[in-house]
Design a protein around this motif. Structure first.
Motif, PDB file in Angstrom:
ATOM      1  N   ALA A   1       0.838  -1.205   0.000  1.00  0.00           N
ATOM      2  CA  ALA A   1       0.000   0.000   0.000  1.00  0.00           C
ATOM      3  C   ALA A   1       0.870   1.252   0.000  1.00  0.00           C
ATOM      4  O   ALA A   1       1.891   1.320   0.676  1.00  0.00           O
ATOM      5  CB  ALA A   1      -0.907  -0.010   1.217  1.00  0.00           C
ATOM      6  N   GLN A   2       0.447   2.262  -0.752  1.00  0.00           N
ATOM      7  CA  GLN A   2       1.177   3.512  -0.876  1.00  0.00           C
ATOM      8  C   GLN A   2       0.500   4.625  -0.070  1.00  0.00           C
ATOM      9  O   GLN A   2       0.602   5.782  -0.436  1.00  0.00           O
ATOM     10  CB  GLN A   2       1.252   3.922  -2.356  1.00  0.00           C
ATOM     11  N   TYR A   3      -0.173   4.264   1.001  1.00  0.00           N
ATOM     12  CA  TYR A   3      -0.917   5.248   1.773  1.00  0.00           C
ATOM     13  C   TYR A   3      -0.829   4.897   3.252  1.00  0.00           C
ATOM     14  O   TYR A   3      -0.546   3.774   3.636  1.00  0.00           O
ATOM     15  CB  TYR A   3      -2.371   5.303   1.329  1.00  0.00           C
ATOM     16  N   ASP A   4      -1.082   5.883   4.068  1.00  0.00           N
ATOM     17  CA  ASP A   4      -1.086   5.727   5.527  1.00  0.00           C
ATOM     18  C   ASP A   4      -2.545   5.620   5.968  1.00  0.00           C
ATOM     19  O   ASP A   4      -3.258   6.621   6.005  1.00  0.00           O
ATOM     20  CB  ASP A   4      -0.398   6.929   6.167  1.00  0.00           C
ATOM     21  N   ILE A   5      -2.963   4.411   6.297  1.00  0.00           N
ATOM     22  CA  ILE A   5      -4.372   4.167   6.620  1.00  0.00           C
ATOM     23  C   ILE A   5      -4.821   4.977   7.834  1.00  0.00           C
ATOM     24  O   ILE A   5      -5.942   5.495   7.848  1.00  0.00           O
ATOM     25  CB  ILE A   5      -4.649   2.650   6.812  1.00  0.00           C
ATOM     26  N   ASP A   6      -3.972   5.137   8.842  1.00  0.00           N
ATOM     27  CA  ASP A   6      -4.367   5.926  10.012  1.00  0.00           C
ATOM     28  C   ASP A   6      -4.613   7.384   9.647  1.00  0.00           C
ATOM     29  O   ASP A   6      -5.553   8.009  10.146  1.00  0.00           O
ATOM     30  CB  ASP A   6      -3.314   5.843  11.121  1.00  0.00           C
TER      31      ASP A   6
ATOM     32  N   ALA B   1     -10.956  11.189   7.624  1.00  0.00           N
ATOM     33  CA  ALA B   1     -12.358  10.816   7.465  1.00  0.00           C
ATOM     34  C   ALA B   1     -13.172  11.145   8.716  1.00  0.00           C
ATOM     35  O   ALA B   1     -14.344  11.528   8.613  1.00  0.00           O
ATOM     36  CB  ALA B   1     -12.479   9.340   7.128  1.00  0.00           C
ATOM     37  N   VAL B   2     -12.575  11.031   9.900  1.00  0.00           N
ATOM     38  CA  VAL B   2     -13.264  11.428  11.135  1.00  0.00           C
ATOM     39  C   VAL B   2     -13.715  12.873  10.986  1.00  0.00           C
ATOM     40  O   VAL B   2     -14.877  13.211  11.266  1.00  0.00           O
ATOM     41  CB  VAL B   2     -12.350  11.258  12.373  1.00  0.00           C
ATOM     42  N   GLU B   3     -12.822  13.733  10.539  1.00  0.00           N
ATOM     43  CA  GLU B   3     -13.141  15.155  10.376  1.00  0.00           C
ATOM     44  C   GLU B   3     -14.253  15.360   9.345  1.00  0.00           C
ATOM     45  O   GLU B   3     -15.162  16.159   9.551  1.00  0.00           O
ATOM     46  CB  GLU B   3     -11.893  15.944   9.982  1.00  0.00           C
ATOM     47  N   ILE B   4     -14.181  14.637   8.256  1.00  0.00           N
ATOM     48  CA  ILE B   4     -15.195  14.764   7.200  1.00  0.00           C
ATOM     49  C   ILE B   4     -16.569  14.362   7.730  1.00  0.00           C
ATOM     50  O   ILE B   4     -17.557  15.083   7.543  1.00  0.00           O
ATOM     51  CB  ILE B   4     -14.819  13.915   5.964  1.00  0.00           C
TER      52      ILE B   4
ATOM     53  N   LEU C   1     -17.048   3.673   6.790  1.00  0.00           N
ATOM     54  CA  LEU C   1     -17.526   4.289   8.019  1.00  0.00           C
ATOM     55  C   LEU C   1     -17.265   3.386   9.224  1.00  0.00           C
ATOM     56  O   LEU C   1     -16.857   3.866  10.283  1.00  0.00           O
ATOM     57  CB  LEU C   1     -19.018   4.629   7.930  1.00  0.00           C
ATOM     58  N   TYR C   2     -17.486   2.089   9.089  1.00  0.00           N
ATOM     59  CA  TYR C   2     -17.228   1.167  10.198  1.00  0.00           C
ATOM     60  C   TYR C   2     -15.766   1.240  10.628  1.00  0.00           C
ATOM     61  O   TYR C   2     -15.460   1.279  11.817  1.00  0.00           O
ATOM     62  CB  TYR C   2     -17.577  -0.275   9.825  1.00  0.00           C
ATOM     63  N   LYS C   3     -14.861   1.264   9.652  1.00  0.00           N
ATOM     64  CA  LYS C   3     -13.423   1.379   9.958  1.00  0.00           C
ATOM     65  C   LYS C   3     -13.120   2.721  10.621  1.00  0.00           C
ATOM     66  O   LYS C   3     -12.321   2.793  11.552  1.00  0.00           O
ATOM     67  CB  LYS C   3     -12.581   1.220   8.690  1.00  0.00           C
ATOM     68  N   VAL C   4     -13.735   3.776  10.126  1.00  0.00           N
ATOM     69  CA  VAL C   4     -13.524   5.105  10.701  1.00  0.00           C
ATOM     70  C   VAL C   4     -14.013   5.121  12.147  1.00  0.00           C
ATOM     71  O   VAL C   4     -13.330   5.649  13.036  1.00  0.00           O
ATOM     72  CB  VAL C   4     -14.229   6.196   9.860  1.00  0.00           C
TER      73      VAL C   4
ATOM     74  N   LEU D   1     -18.519  11.516  17.136  1.00  0.00           N
ATOM     75  CA  LEU D   1     -18.793  10.829  15.873  1.00  0.00           C
ATOM     76  C   LEU D   1     -19.633   9.577  16.086  1.00  0.00           C
ATOM     77  O   LEU D   1     -20.573   9.325  15.332  1.00  0.00           O
ATOM     78  CB  LEU D   1     -17.490  10.487  15.141  1.00  0.00           C
ATOM     79  N   LEU D   2     -19.333   8.803  17.111  1.00  0.00           N
ATOM     80  CA  LEU D   2     -20.105   7.579  17.340  1.00  0.00           C
ATOM     81  C   LEU D   2     -21.562   7.896  17.661  1.00  0.00           C
ATOM     82  O   LEU D   2     -22.474   7.320  17.063  1.00  0.00           O
ATOM     83  CB  LEU D   2     -19.478   6.751  18.463  1.00  0.00           C
ATOM     84  N   ILE D   3     -21.802   8.823  18.580  1.00  0.00           N
ATOM     85  CA  ILE D   3     -23.179   9.180  18.934  1.00  0.00           C
ATOM     86  C   ILE D   3     -23.885   9.822  17.743  1.00  0.00           C
ATOM     87  O   ILE D   3     -25.061   9.545  17.479  1.00  0.00           O
ATOM     88  CB  ILE D   3     -23.220  10.093  20.172  1.00  0.00           C
TER      89      ILE D   3
END
Length: 189
Positions: A5-10, A16-19, A55-58, A100-102
């Motif tokens: 992978a050429q990306y940092d998943i974290d 995505a949390v911010e989005i 979303l589940y991963k986020v 985000l969860l709520i």
């Protein structure tokens, strides 16, 4: 040989949390998710399969990296001090943004079993941790003997949920601190 992978998943999950906090699940469009995470569309679908699974991963990332460090304040069951510390750390997280969860439970919980289970697990854990803290507080005479610990823990858990929503609307964090004090003071000796 497969390419790595050429990306940092974290980093992608944090973006995505911010989005999702800004736009909600339904309001977040794929073009913005792709643009802001610097992820390519093909890679996104290969990695996550769908926006829903993303979303589940986020949410898993959010819980592990943002909620659980705050909830861990309650894990050692250090009485009222731990509960106060929890709220002192929780307020900045939810102020102006909500949780985000709520937020996702409110938006998707009725139709999405995974989101509902994530929310239920989080709230059950909170309630058990509040029970542990209140039991310790009773042993150290921090709270009144007549306090029903299970009811107080349920009330605190419900308060956390309301805080997650109120945080978006509160004029300033001091309002939330005053509310916390008003909630805890009647329990204390």
């Amino acid at each position: 040989m497969p390419r790595s992978a050429q990306y940092d998943i974290d980093n992608i999950l944090q973006q995505a949390v911010e989005i999702f906090l800004e736009h909600s699940f339904h309001g977040a469009i794929m073009d913005e998710i792709i643009a802001r995470t610097a992820f390519n569309r093909r890679g996104f679908y290969l990695e996550f399969g769908s926006k829903q699974h993303f979303l589940y991963k986020v949410l898993q990332y959010y819980q592990q990296n943002e909620l659980m460090p705050i909830v861990s304040e309650l894990e050692n069951h250090q009485g009222i001090t731990a509960i106060n510390t929890f709220f002192l750390r929780y307020i900045p997280l939810v102020y102006r943004r909500g949780c985000l969860l709520i937020n996702c439970v409110c938006e998707l919980g009725k139709q999405d079993d995974v989101i509902r289970q994530m929310g239920r697990h989080y709230l059950d854990r909170l309630q058990l941790d509040f029970i542990g803290c209140l039991e310790k507080a009773r042993l150290t005479n921090e709270i009144k003997a007549e306090v029903n610990i299970e009811s107080a823990a349920l009330q605190l858990t419900s308060y956390v949920q309301g805080f997650a929503v109120n945080g978006v609307l509160a004029e300033n964090p001091e309002e939330m601190m005053i509310a916390t004090e008003a909630m805890l003071t009647p329990l204390q000796v």
